[in-house]
Design a protein around this motif. Structure first.
Motif: not given
Length: 303
Positions: A5-14, A48-53, A135-140, A300-301
């Motif tokens: 439907r709109d610009n796709i920002e984030t994506l991840s494989f299961s 309701t807006s841009f999915v960042t994470g 901003r971006a995040l990671w769990w080691l 993350y985007m």
């Protein structure tokens, strides 16, 4: 190539590689079954807006999403029904990441703090101070949490200590951190910046190992499962594959801004999302397969 439907920002494989989750600029979250042959995804307007994470739980049963409206959702991945709702600062770029065992998750609030939440009951388990716009995040796998800022800082946190135990600040300074990615195997951390720089960092020392050749504004970066290639998207309307020295080994012109990138767990597929309201899948030859399965990376985007 599949349109949305709109610009796709984030994506991840299961984690099992059978599904692909995506978050769009209009707040929709969708999950595609890759092996079913069905074009229609499971989709819900969770924000309701841009999915960042966006991040899958390690067992694939749940998915976390965060958006610029300050909403954060913990949802069942089979139904996209919301299990718990949380809040972040609106008009920021919040990020999410699961703990390796799936019992907790980290939420970069968009401003000043990272919270650790118990995934079972939604209670607050820990808080870290990260002054500025997060901003971006990671769990080691070690248990440490990596957070980053709009000023280009990358900080490492450990449970029970509010302040960072070590930090990396690029010199000369770069702009906002748009993406973090931990290399499978060696654990080398790649940080992608808004000014087009990619820096490789030793997470044990928070020291720079190498700076790769500068391109245009980075969208996201993601390591292949075997840790040999780094996929980088940008506003140069392209997708690049870089080797460990930063040389371009493959280049794909898209014609639109390229946003999220993700590798399938077996290293056979590479996915990218775009401002053309679509995501695209490429078969990678040779496959970048790893002998040891890597966890599904958070997406993350923040561009």
């Amino acid at each position: 190539c599949i349109r949305d439907r709109d610009n796709i920002e984030t994506l991840s494989f299961s984690p099992d590689g059978q599904r692909l989750a995506l978050g769009a600029a209009d707040g929709f979250v969708a999950i595609y079954q890759l092996q079913s042959g069905r074009a229609e995804p499971l989709a819900q307007k969770l924000h309701t807006s841009f999915v960042t994470g966006l991040a899958w739980s390690p067992d694939g049963s749940q998915i976390l999403t965060a958006a610029t409206d300050g909403s954060v959702r913990q949802s069942d991945s089979k139904t996209l029904q919301v299990i718990h709702s949380y809040t972040a600062y609106p008009q920021t770029y919040p990020a999410v990441a699961w703990s390796p065992d799936g019992s907790q998750f980290a939420l970069a609030q968009g401003r000043d703090t990272i919270q650790v939440v118990d995934a079972g009951d939604g209670s607050l388990a820990d808080t870290f101070d990260l002054p500025g716009s997060t901003r971006a995040l990671w769990w080691l796998p070690s248990g440490e949490i990596i957070g980053s800022t709009n000023a280009g800082q990358v900080s490492f946190f450990t449970h029970g200590q509010r302040k960072a135990v070590r930090s990396f600040q690029p010199n000369p300074a770069h702009k906002a951190v748009n993406s973090l990615a931990v290399q499978p195997g060696s654990g080398l951390l790649a940080a992608g910046y808004d000014d087009g720089t990619i820096v490789l960092i030793d997470p044990t020392t928070a020291k720079q190992v190498r700076e790769l050749a500068k391109g245009r504004q980075i969208g996201t970066i993601s390591w292949s499962p075997n840790g040999q290639l780094l996929a980088a998207s940008s506003v140069a309307f392209d997708l690049r594959l870089l080797d460990l020295q930063g040389s371009v080994v493959a280049h794909e012109d898209i014609g639109y801004d390229v946003n999220g990138t993700a590798w399938s767990p077996d290293g056979k597929l590479l996915a990218a999302s775009t401002d053309a309201h679509d995501f695209r899948l490429w078969q990678v030859n040779p496959a970048q397969t790893s002998a040891k399965p890597a966890p599904a990376a958070p997406s993350y985007m923040g561009r």
